[in-house]
Scaffold this motif. Structure first.
Motif, PDB file in Angstrom:
ATOM      1  N   GLU A 191       0.835  -1.212   0.000  1.00 59.26           N
ATOM      2  CA  GLU A 191       0.000   0.000   0.000  1.00 59.26           C
ATOM      3  C   GLU A 191       0.865   1.256   0.000  1.00 59.26           C
ATOM      4  OE1 GLU A 191      -3.062   0.209  -0.698  1.00 59.26           O
ATOM      5  OE2 GLU A 191      -3.642  -1.900  -0.476  1.00 59.26           O
ATOM      6  N   GLY A 192       1.908   1.247   0.805  1.00 58.95           N
ATOM      7  CA  GLY A 192       2.818   2.395   0.864  1.00 58.95           C
ATOM      8  C   GLY A 192       3.459   2.638  -0.490  1.00 58.95           C
ATOM      9  N   ALA A 193       3.890   1.569  -1.125  1.00 56.96           N
ATOM     10  CA  ALA A 193       4.569   1.702  -2.415  1.00 56.96           C
ATOM     11  C   ALA A 193       3.598   2.183  -3.495  1.00 56.96           C
ATOM     12  CB  ALA A 193       5.203   0.372  -2.810  1.00 56.96           C
ATOM     13  N   LEU A 194       2.338   1.736  -3.402  1.00 57.23           N
ATOM     14  CA  LEU A 194       1.336   2.204  -4.370  1.00 57.23           C
ATOM     15  C   LEU A 194       1.094   3.703  -4.169  1.00 57.23           C
ATOM     16  CD1 LEU A 194      -1.207  -0.758  -4.299  1.00 57.23           C
ATOM     17  CD2 LEU A 194      -0.138   0.167  -6.371  1.00 57.23           C
ATOM     18  N   ALA A 195       1.016   4.092  -2.885  1.00 53.60           N
ATOM     19  CA  ALA A 195       0.757   5.512  -2.582  1.00 53.60           C
ATOM     20  C   ALA A 195       1.896   6.390  -3.095  1.00 53.60           C
ATOM     21  CB  ALA A 195       0.568   5.691  -1.079  1.00 53.60           C
ATOM     22  N   GLY A 196       3.104   5.846  -3.052  1.00 53.99           N
ATOM     23  CA  GLY A 196       4.260   6.648  -3.468  1.00 53.99           C
ATOM     24  C   GLY A 196       4.640   6.489  -4.930  1.00 53.99           C
ATOM     25  N   ALA A 197       3.871   5.690  -5.679  1.00 50.23           N
ATOM     26  CA  ALA A 197       4.263   5.397  -7.066  1.00 50.23           C
ATOM     27  C   ALA A 197       4.032   6.606  -7.966  1.00 50.23           C
ATOM     28  CB  ALA A 197       3.474   4.207  -7.581  1.00 50.23           C
ATOM     29  N   ALA A 198       4.851   6.699  -9.007  1.00 51.18           N
ATOM     30  CA  ALA A 198       4.685   7.790  -9.974  1.00 51.18           C
ATOM     31  C   ALA A 198       3.436   7.558 -10.814  1.00 51.18           C
ATOM     32  CB  ALA A 198       5.925   7.884 -10.859  1.00 51.18           C
ATOM     33  N   ARG A 228      -3.885  -3.800  -8.763  1.00 47.07           N
ATOM     34  CA  ARG A 228      -3.271  -2.478  -8.839  1.00 47.07           C
ATOM     35  C   ARG A 228      -1.759  -2.653  -8.937  1.00 47.07           C
ATOM     36  NH1 ARG A 228      -4.702   0.051  -3.541  1.00 47.07           N
ATOM     37  NH2 ARG A 228      -4.886  -2.141  -2.961  1.00 47.07           N
ATOM     38  N   ALA A 229      -1.134  -1.804  -9.736  1.00 51.04           N
ATOM     39  CA  ALA A 229       0.315  -1.858  -9.862  1.00 51.04           C
ATOM     40  C   ALA A 229       0.869  -0.446  -9.781  1.00 51.04           C
ATOM     41  CB  ALA A 229       0.722  -2.485 -11.192  1.00 51.04           C
ATOM     42  N   GLY A 230       2.030  -0.313  -9.168  1.00 50.61           N
ATOM     43  CA  GLY A 230       2.700   0.984  -9.074  1.00 50.61           C
ATOM     44  C   GLY A 230       3.999   0.970  -9.858  1.00 50.61           C
ATOM     45  N   LEU A 231       4.184   1.981 -10.707  1.00 49.23           N
ATOM     46  CA  LEU A 231       5.432   2.127 -11.449  1.00 49.23           C
ATOM     47  C   LEU A 231       6.165   3.351 -10.908  1.00 49.23           C
ATOM     48  CD1 LEU A 231       4.232   1.626 -15.158  1.00 49.23           C
ATOM     49  CD2 LEU A 231       4.763  -0.096 -13.424  1.00 49.23           C
ATOM     50  N   LEU A 266       8.392  -1.592 -12.211  1.00 51.58           N
ATOM     51  CA  LEU A 266       7.273  -2.121 -11.428  1.00 51.58           C
ATOM     52  C   LEU A 266       7.709  -2.247  -9.969  1.00 51.58           C
ATOM     53  CD1 LEU A 266       4.491  -3.475 -11.219  1.00 51.58           C
ATOM     54  CD2 LEU A 266       5.529  -5.573 -12.100  1.00 51.58           C
ATOM     55  N   VAL A 267       7.152  -1.408  -9.093  1.00 53.67           N
ATOM     56  CA  VAL A 267       7.600  -1.402  -7.696  1.00 53.67           C
ATOM     57  C   VAL A 267       6.524  -1.874  -6.725  1.00 53.67           C
ATOM     58  CG1 VAL A 267       9.380   0.356  -8.004  1.00 53.67           C
ATOM     59  CG2 VAL A 267       7.016   1.062  -7.515  1.00 53.67           C
ATOM     60  N   ALA A 268       5.276  -1.960  -7.193  1.00 54.54           N
ATOM     61  CA  ALA A 268       4.219  -2.399  -6.274  1.00 54.54           C
ATOM     62  C   ALA A 268       3.160  -3.177  -7.047  1.00 54.54           C
ATOM     63  CB  ALA A 268       3.578  -1.193  -5.594  1.00 54.54           C
ATOM     64  N   TRP A 269       2.570  -4.147  -6.360  1.00 59.56           N
ATOM     65  CA  TRP A 269       1.548  -5.008  -6.981  1.00 59.56           C
ATOM     66  C   TRP A 269       0.576  -5.384  -5.884  1.00 59.56           C
ATOM     67  CZ3 TRP A 269       1.265  -7.781 -11.858  1.00 59.56           C
ATOM     68  CH2 TRP A 269       0.409  -8.880 -11.864  1.00 59.56           C
ATOM     69  N   VAL A 292      -1.465  -9.724  -1.642  1.00 65.54           N
ATOM     70  CA  VAL A 292      -2.633 -10.448  -2.146  1.00 65.54           C
ATOM     71  C   VAL A 292      -3.598 -10.580  -0.984  1.00 65.54           C
ATOM     72  CG1 VAL A 292      -3.501 -12.580  -3.180  1.00 65.54           C
ATOM     73  CG2 VAL A 292      -1.197 -11.781  -3.766  1.00 65.54           C
ATOM     74  N   ASP A 293      -4.858 -10.252  -1.183  1.00 69.28           N
ATOM     75  CA  ASP A 293      -5.840 -10.559  -0.140  1.00 69.28           C
ATOM     76  C   ASP A 293      -7.117 -11.139  -0.742  1.00 69.28           C
ATOM     77  OD1 ASP A 293      -7.332  -8.300  -0.919  1.00 69.28           O
ATOM     78  OD2 ASP A 293      -6.647  -7.065   0.763  1.00 69.28           O
ATOM     79  N   LEU A 294      -7.980 -11.625   0.133  1.00 70.53           N
ATOM     80  CA  LEU A 294      -9.113 -12.441  -0.314  1.00 70.53           C
ATOM     81  C   LEU A 294     -10.371 -12.139   0.481  1.00 70.53           C
ATOM     82  CD1 LEU A 294     -10.227 -15.062  -1.840  1.00 70.53           C
ATOM     83  CD2 LEU A 294      -9.479 -16.334   0.179  1.00 70.53           C
ATOM     84  N   HIS A 295     -11.485 -11.990  -0.223  1.00 75.12           N
ATOM     85  CA  HIS A 295     -12.802 -11.993   0.413  1.00 75.12           C
ATOM     86  C   HIS A 295     -13.492 -13.293   0.030  1.00 75.12           C
ATOM     87  CE1 HIS A 295     -13.125  -7.811   1.753  1.00 75.12           C
ATOM     88  NE2 HIS A 295     -12.485  -7.484   0.648  1.00 75.12           N
ATOM     89  N   THR A 296     -13.896 -14.069   1.017  1.00 77.77           N
ATOM     90  CA  THR A 296     -14.616 -15.296   0.717  1.00 77.77           C
ATOM     91  C   THR A 296     -16.107 -15.030   0.870  1.00 77.77           C
ATOM     92  OG1 THR A 296     -12.753 -16.603   1.455  1.00 77.77           O
ATOM     93  CG2 THR A 296     -14.871 -17.719   1.345  1.00 77.77           C
ATOM     94  N   GLU A 297     -16.828 -15.151  -0.237  1.00 79.79           N
ATOM     95  CA  GLU A 297     -18.250 -14.796  -0.275  1.00 79.79           C
ATOM     96  C   GLU A 297     -19.068 -16.009  -0.696  1.00 79.79           C
ATOM     97  OE1 GLU A 297     -19.686 -11.541   0.202  1.00 79.79           O
ATOM     98  OE2 GLU A 297     -17.730 -11.439   1.192  1.00 79.79           O
ATOM     99  N   PRO A 298     -19.877 -16.531   0.181  1.00 83.60           N
ATOM    100  CA  PRO A 298     -20.595 -17.756  -0.176  1.00 83.60           C
ATOM    101  C   PRO A 298     -21.648 -17.559  -1.273  1.00 83.60           C
ATOM    102  CG  PRO A 298     -21.146 -17.028   2.056  1.00 83.60           C
ATOM    103  CD  PRO A 298     -20.146 -16.062   1.527  1.00 83.60           C
ATOM    104  N   VAL A 299     -21.835 -18.582  -2.072  1.00 81.05           N
ATOM    105  CA  VAL A 299     -22.983 -18.626  -2.990  1.00 81.05           C
ATOM    106  C   VAL A 299     -23.679 -19.970  -2.777  1.00 81.05           C
ATOM    107  CG1 VAL A 299     -21.936 -17.132  -4.736  1.00 81.05           C
ATOM    108  CG2 VAL A 299     -21.723 -19.605  -4.961  1.00 81.05           C
TER     109      VAL A 299
END
Ligand code: FES
Ligand code: FES
Lengths: 156, 738
Positions: free
Chosen positions: B334-341, B461-464, B470-473, B517-524
């Motif tokens: 998140e920090g790297a994304l915030a600081g990305a060009a 999301r990716a930060g360049l 490529l500095v953030a993913w 990487v994060d995950l939301h588990t949503e039942p169906v």
């Protein structure tokens, strides 16, 4: 209802309800299970048999509409085209699960019986109604060409 | 098929209650050859029941039997459904046995949780492309042990020293005395010899069968002649055929039914309610189907899933804005994304998918007195066996389960609920008849019957940085869990993360300092299942197409960028270089064509694909050529590896272009191959497969060919048209755009 049909060169008399598809008569009344059920709605080609040498979808053909046409199933194949196709199928190692292959072989034999040197477009056109969920398609194409080559005496 | 089982997996204890042993796949892979030696001990002779059903021949251990005529029968604990496992396993055993390949036959082993467990699962079953990987050491040891017993038998018979005996191509020889014999005459004596505790295995340089180009599959002749028998073809005397009317919505139940008209259909014998719906039993398929058509059933839909796909996906999309459960965190994404060009962002949507194996589902059950027998294309044999036993109130040992050839599966025959076996047993039980029952599913039952690859939404999301590096993913995945609530949960869900939801994303190999990487588990409320290559079906797509978006943004060549990010991953790099080289990456193409690339590891096999694409009929991608490179360790049967890559590519391409299961108010819109379209021959590209030479233990090839094809095509398409396709299938994405 009594029906008389000619299957693989034999006259067969049997009992069937009107409207029963030829497929189930072949598979269940006559024990010819080489012809497969894949969809029941003429979409996949697994049930392909020959009527007077032409490929038909037996899953949608009421048995009483066969009339006096000759039915050929994969069990009743013979002749140079059938031999060339089977040999080529083994040489190219076409089948994976194998379930669609009776239909592929039956359609191919019908194709090669009328066109001895089909190009890729002709092969695709003839076989577009035969689904292979294992996607053995590249090998089917190669095997059709291989069989055509054999029939011309080019190979084997 | 089953997802990467790197953790302990279930084992049936009694009924459907499963217990977890502690087997670790990585440890097993590491221990390599030593593994089989320990495990094959104590398995020497088949128990009476299995021996009685077997054809003539002496069992030298659980995996091989030798008949007096020298026929070598290899018992496969894994189902053959097209992937070539019968041939592969037999090759490995025959190699160490020094058998004559033309004398080798293969038979399905009986269901047995002890002798025939998948060593990665702890139950008998096939999936996760593990058949070869878990059997490699075991089958080699079984072959070498049997060989040693034949040698010992010959030494005793000829009164010579065993160390002077050689074996080659099915002939046992003693050069000094000039004596020789085939396996057949020695088999009986060999079976009485105590198996050696340790056997030497061949050095790979001594292999004569493994790696051979011209070793034909054992099942091809029968399958080319219509002689192979599947569950649909199987019959026993007096057998009834059953079809079941299933509810129109998942989770609905029978409220009431009127079977008066159904019973009048000639050939219909019985109509019974079962937990799954209403079963019609008849003298044959057509009568059963006509009977079902004549039924009228009222359904109780109070507990049913009534949402449509659109609502389900809209719910998932909302979640992409909130942090999910952490799956992986390297550095400070998140920090790297915030600081990305420059920040790039993309959202992806994936539909429900059905497996649609060519042979529809089915199972034959015969209920006897205190015992039962079942025949099916069973993929989790001991789960099916245990489930049938529980329904019939029997001990699993009283249910003999015979595994038949299956006309494809792609994961569908491996349900933790044993749904088909359960339904067959329920019908047989409800009918209370002594006649055996063959349950069959029509194609409509199959397409509408659930157990789908779940839908997912991904946000990436990716930060360049200012130089375009490529500095953030960050990747967020939203979707249901396949294994929660099943016996596989304990093995595959850790800290709330279902590994089958994130595999491929959590294991992203690229060198990116800040990666989350994060995950939301949503039942169906729909039965869900693994589908050929499981989580990789969606994670390979989003990660590999997003990386191409990044390359475009940074003005970098897609192969060049991957090469730079994979420096620490030689096997990924190896397939990438091989595929790019053989495809002539960067060389001119005919007008109107572009190339696309993707590389992905799944199930410990590495695959890269380079495709050539143009705009085809109806504005859809036309794929002309695929160059595929695969590293699956030692190549047991190169031609079968090629076949599996070809098949995986066709299977993956068909789904990516055309297929989705669409729920409308909880009902499935599709019903058969006219609207759940499969790839057809005219859409199949030319495929060229190159295999990386390797001395690593062999891994699977049934699934790993699937993941790269869709992203490779999408990448070529984006280069060709400027359009990034972020919703599958292509057909829908391109329709909705226009
Ligand atoms: S079963 Fe007849 S075409 Fe599919
Ligand atoms: S070989 Fe499996 S469907 Fe064609």
């Amino acid at each position: 209802m009594k029906v008389t049909i000619d299957v693989n060169g034999e006259t067969r008399e049997l009992e069937a309800e009107a409207g029963t598809p030829l497929l189930w008569v072949l598979r269940e009344s006559l024990g010819l299970t080489g012809t497969k059920f894949g969809c029941g709605v003429a979409q996949c080609g697994a049930c392909t048999v020959h009527l007077d040498g032409r490929p038909v979808r037996s899953c949608v053909m009421p048995v009483e509409s066969v009339g006096d046409r000759r039915v050929t199933t994969i069990e009743g194949l013979s002749g140079d085209v059938a031999d060339a196709v089977r040999t080529s199928w083994e040489e190219i190692q076409v089948p994976q699960c194998g379930y669609c292959q009776s239909g592929q072989v039956m359609t191919t034999i019908a194709l090669l019986s009328r066109d001895r040197s089909p190009d890729d477009d002709a092969i695709d056109g003839a076989l577009a109604g035969n689904i292979c969920r294992c996607a053995t398609y590249p090998r089917i194409r190669r095997a059709v060409h291989g069989a055509a080559g054999r029939l011309k005496g080019g190979r084997g | 098929m089953i997802g990467r089982v790197q953790l302990p997996s279930p084992r049936p204890a009694s009924g459907s209650v499963l217990r977890i042993p502690s087997l670790d796949r990585r440890q097993i892979l590491k221990s390599g050859l030593a593994l089989g030696a320990g495990l094959v001990m104590g398995l020497r002779l088949a128990p009476r029941a299995a021996a009685a059903e077997a054809a003539a021949g002496e069992g030298l251990n659980a995996f091989v039997r030798i008949a007096p005529d020298g026929t070598v029968t290899v018992l496969s604990k894994h189902i053959e459904f097209g992937q070539g496992t019968y041939t592969g396993l037999a090759t490995v055993l025959a190699e160490e046995l020094d058998a004559d390949w033309s004398a080798v036959r293969v038979e399905a082993a009986p269901a047995d949780a002890q002798r025939y467990a998948n060593l990665f699962f702890g139950i008998q079953g096939t999936g996760g492309s593990t058949a070869m990987a878990n059997s490699w050491g075991q089958m080699r040891t079984a072959g070498a042990t049997a060989r040693a017993m034949l040698v010992a038998a010959a030494a005793a018979e000829w009164e010579v020293d065993a160390s002077e005996i050689t074996v080659a191509a099915g002939i046992v020889r003693h050069a000094g005395s000039g004596r020789e014999a085939g396996f057949g005459p020695l088999a009986e004596r060999a079976a009485g010899i105590e198996p050696p505790a340790e056997v030497a295995l061949k050095d790979p340089s001594e292999f004569t069968l493994i790696g051979r180009e011209d070793l034909p599959r054992v099942d091809v002749p029968a399958k080319s002649r219509g002689e192979a028998s599947f569950t649909f073809d199987f019959s026993v005397p007096e057998m009834l055929t059953a079809v079941v009317a299933h509810p129109p919505r998942f989770g609905a139940k029978v409220a009431s039914f009127d079977d008066a008209a159904a019973r009048k259909v000639p050939g219909v014998v019985q109509v019974v309610a079962v937990p799954q719906g209403v079963a019609v039993l008849a003298e044959g398929f057509w009568a059963a189907r006509q009977g079902r058509e004549a039924l009228s059933v009222e359904w109780d839909e109070s507990g049913a899933e009534t949402r449509g796909s659109a609502e389900i996906l809209a719910g998932f999309r909302q979640k992409t804005r909130q942090p999910g459960a952490e799956v992986r965190k390297d550095g400070d994404p998140e920090g790297a994304l915030a600081g990305a060009a420059k920040v790039l962002e993309a959202e992806y949507e994936f539909p429900f998918l059905a497996h649609a194996p060519m042979e529809p589902l089915g199972c034959v059950v015969r209920v006897g007195d205190g015992e039962a027998e079942a025949w099916a294309g069973s993929q989790l044999q001991t789960v099916d066996q245990g489930t049938i036993a529980a329904i019939l109130g029997l001990d699993p040992s009283k249910v003999r389960l015979h595994t038949l050839l299956a006309g494809g599966s792609f994961g569908r025959r491996a349900t933790p609920t044993a749904d088909i076996a359960a339904e067959a047993a329920a019908v047989a039980k409800a009918a209370g008849t002594a006649r055996p029952v063959k349950l069959v599913w029509t194609r409509e039952d199959d397409i509408r019957g659930g157990y789908y690859r779940p839908p997912y939404v991904h946000r990436l999301r990716a930060g360049l940085d200012a130089e375009g590096r490529l500095v953030a993913w960050h990747q967020r995945i939203v979707g249901p869990s396949i294994v929660t609530g099943t016996p596989f949960e304990a093995a595959l869900v850790q800290n709330g993360i279902d590994s089958t939801s994130v595999e491929g994303a959590s294991t992203l190999p690229y060198a990116i300092a800040n990666l989350g990487v994060d995950l939301h588990t949503e039942p169906v409320g729909v039965p869900l299942l693994w589908w050929r290559s499981v989580g990789h079906t969606h994670t390979a797509y989003s990660t590999e197409t997003f990386l191409d978006d990044i390359a475009r943004e940074a003005g970098q060549d897609p192969v060049e960028l991957r090469r730079a990010l994979l420096a620490e991953h030689p096997r990924h790099l190896g397939v990438l270089e091989l595929a790019a080289g053989k495809a002539g990456w960067g060389s001119p193409l005919p007008e109107g064509r572009t190339r696309g690339v993707a590389v992905h590891e799944s199930f410990s096999s590495f695959v890269a694909q380079v495709v050539e694409v143009s705009v085809g009929k109806g504005g859809m991608p036309k794929v002309h050529r695929v160059v595929c490179a695969v590293d699956c360790g030692i190549a047991i049967n190169p031609d079968n590896i090629r076949a599996q890559m070809e098949g995986g590519i066709g299977f993956g391409l068909g789904a990516a272009l055309h297929d989705e299961i669409l729920l409308e108010e909880g009902r499935v819109r599709e019903s058969n191959f006219h609207d759940y379209r499969s790839l057809r021959i005219h859409e199949m590209p030319e495929v060229e497969v190159h295999i990386v030479a390797s001395a690593e233990p062999p891994t699977g090839v049934g699934e790993p060919g699937v993941p790269p094809i869709a992203p490779a095509v999408a990448n070529a398409w984006a280069t060709l048209t400027g359009e990034s396709v972020r919703r599958l299938p292509f057909r829908r994405a391109l329709q909705e755009r226009s």
